[in-house]
Design an enzyme around this catalytic site. Structure first.
Site, PDB file in Angstrom:
ATOM      1  N   ASP A 109       0.838  -1.199   0.000  1.00 43.26           N
ATOM      2  CA  ASP A 109       0.000   0.000   0.000  1.00 43.26           C
ATOM      3  C   ASP A 109       0.876   1.253   0.000  1.00 43.26           C
ATOM      4  O   ASP A 109       0.872   2.047   0.943  1.00 43.26           O
ATOM      5  CB  ASP A 109      -0.922  -0.022   1.224  1.00 43.26           C
ATOM      6  N   LEU A 110       1.596   1.445  -1.086  1.00 44.26           N
ATOM      7  CA  LEU A 110       2.581   2.530  -1.163  1.00 44.26           C
ATOM      8  C   LEU A 110       1.980   3.855  -1.638  1.00 44.26           C
ATOM      9  O   LEU A 110       2.623   4.897  -1.525  1.00 44.26           O
ATOM     10  CB  LEU A 110       3.724   2.115  -2.087  1.00 44.26           C
ATOM     11  N   LYS A 111       0.771   3.799  -2.193  1.00 39.75           N
ATOM     12  CA  LYS A 111       0.102   5.007  -2.693  1.00 39.75           C
ATOM     13  C   LYS A 111       1.060   5.852  -3.543  1.00 39.75           C
ATOM     14  O   LYS A 111       1.266   7.042  -3.314  1.00 39.75           O
ATOM     15  CB  LYS A 111      -0.473   5.833  -1.544  1.00 39.75           C
ATOM     16  N   ASP A 160       3.481  10.404  -8.405  1.00 37.43           N
ATOM     17  CA  ASP A 160       4.590  11.185  -8.949  1.00 37.43           C
ATOM     18  C   ASP A 160       4.391  11.323 -10.456  1.00 37.43           C
ATOM     19  O   ASP A 160       3.390  10.887 -11.003  1.00 37.43           O
ATOM     20  CB  ASP A 160       5.927  10.506  -8.613  1.00 37.43           C
ATOM     21  N   ILE A 161       5.390  11.915 -11.111  1.00 39.13           N
ATOM     22  CA  ILE A 161       5.333  12.038 -12.562  1.00 39.13           C
ATOM     23  C   ILE A 161       5.490  10.667 -13.210  1.00 39.13           C
ATOM     24  O   ILE A 161       5.903   9.697 -12.569  1.00 39.13           O
ATOM     25  CB  ILE A 161       6.407  13.017 -13.078  1.00 39.13           C
ATOM     26  N   THR A 206       8.838   8.693 -12.970  1.00 38.04           N
ATOM     27  CA  THR A 206       9.117   8.184 -11.631  1.00 38.04           C
ATOM     28  C   THR A 206       8.253   6.970 -11.315  1.00 38.04           C
ATOM     29  O   THR A 206       8.731   5.990 -10.732  1.00 38.04           O
ATOM     30  CB  THR A 206       8.892   9.279 -10.579  1.00 38.04           C
ATOM     31  N   THR A 259     -10.284   7.692   3.055  1.00 31.95           N
ATOM     32  CA  THR A 259     -11.498   7.470   3.840  1.00 31.95           C
ATOM     33  C   THR A 259     -11.617   8.401   5.044  1.00 31.95           C
ATOM     34  O   THR A 259     -12.671   8.469   5.667  1.00 31.95           O
ATOM     35  CB  THR A 259     -11.554   6.013   4.329  1.00 31.95           C
ATOM     36  N   ARG A 309     -15.344  -2.161   9.588  1.00 29.54           N
ATOM     37  CA  ARG A 309     -15.359  -2.531  10.998  1.00 29.54           C
ATOM     38  C   ARG A 309     -16.278  -3.735  11.174  1.00 29.54           C
ATOM     39  O   ARG A 309     -17.490  -3.618  10.991  1.00 29.54           O
ATOM     40  CB  ARG A 309     -15.851  -1.351  11.865  1.00 29.54           C
ATOM     41  N   GLY A 353      -8.056  -3.432   9.749  1.00 32.08           N
ATOM     42  CA  GLY A 353      -6.799  -3.258  10.469  1.00 32.08           C
ATOM     43  C   GLY A 353      -6.927  -3.492  11.950  1.00 32.08           C
ATOM     44  O   GLY A 353      -6.813  -4.621  12.437  1.00 32.08           O
TER      45      GLY A 353
END
Length: 247
Positions: free
Chosen positions: A73-75, A78-79, A82, A128, A188, A221
């Protein structure tokens, strides 16, 4: 084409560990691998983010060694050049799932996906934690409209799926059909109670309701990670998912 997923393939466990004062990456890795070991054989996917940034991509292989799939989950945002480089660097690590940010744009997401043909690339729409007030200030529209706008960018980029809150799943499924996998945080389980929750309460849902709305995968989580017995918490959550599928 929408994949047919087993209940266990629909659950992503967010291994988001924050080190206490005086601890660092080594402590976090120890917690993540202990969790991975405890969930061996369940068939679920483990989501990691900050730990990958701090400690490197070798952690992906270590988790996979314990029989779990990995959601990186690096999200990535960038351009295009990259994101292409990011994809090339992740190619050897082979995470099963990876996030980019839809706001990076069509060209950047296409180049990322081109480097990772075997990884399911997911576009993050609107976090979220954000409210309509936030998205109005940032994007000039309400949350649902912002999610739909970013989803359209992802559709042009031809990536594999989306991340949104469960509240937007139904409208996304109606608008885009089976072109995307829909993956939802802010879940949840019915049995869980989480204090000091930082999610927008209007965009939170139970596993059953999210699945029934059209979600392919749910991300859980703290209710699992902070449980006395995480494996038991996973199995209880899988029961909720299986019941929802059966209805």
């Amino acid at each position: 084409m929408r994949k047919v997923l087993k209940p266990e393939e629909r659950l992503i466990v967010a291994a988001d560990f924050k080190p206490p004062a005086g601890r660092g990456g080594d402590w976090v890795i120890k917690q993540i691998l202990a969790l991975a070991k405890s969930l061996n054989g369940t068939g679920v996917c483990l989501k990691v983010n900050s730990a990958l940034r701090a400690c490197g991509y070798d952690l992906i292989d270590e988790i996979q060694f314990h029989g779990l799939q990995v959601f990186a989950d690096l999200k990535l945002f960038d351009i295009s050049e990259t994101l292409s480089t990011d994809g090339a660097l992740l190619h050897k690590a082979k995470p099963e799932l990876l996030t980019t940010v839809c706001a990076a744009g069509t060209t950047a997401m296409r180049k990322l996906k081109a480097e990772l043909p075997d990884t399911e690339v997911l576009g993050v729409t609107v976090l979220t934690s954000l409210t309509d007030t936030d998205t109005l200030a940032m994007y000039g529209c309400n949350t649902e409209e912002a999610v739909l706008r970013f989803a359209q960018v992802a559709a042009h980029a031809q990536i594999d799926g989306l991340i949104s809150s469960p509240k937007e799943v139904e409208v996304l499924r109606e608008r885009f059909g089976d072109n995307f996998s829909l993956n939802t945080p802010a879940i949840r389980p019915q049995w869980s109670i989480v204090d000091a929750d930082d999610q927008n309460p209007d965009r939170v849902m139970t596993p059953a309701k999210a699945i029934q709305a059209g979600a392919d995968r749910i991300i859980v989580g703290r209710p699992i990670v902070r449980a006395t017995n995480p494996r038991d918490a996973v199995m209880r959550t899988l029961d909720e998912i299986a019941s929802a599928i059966a209805q």
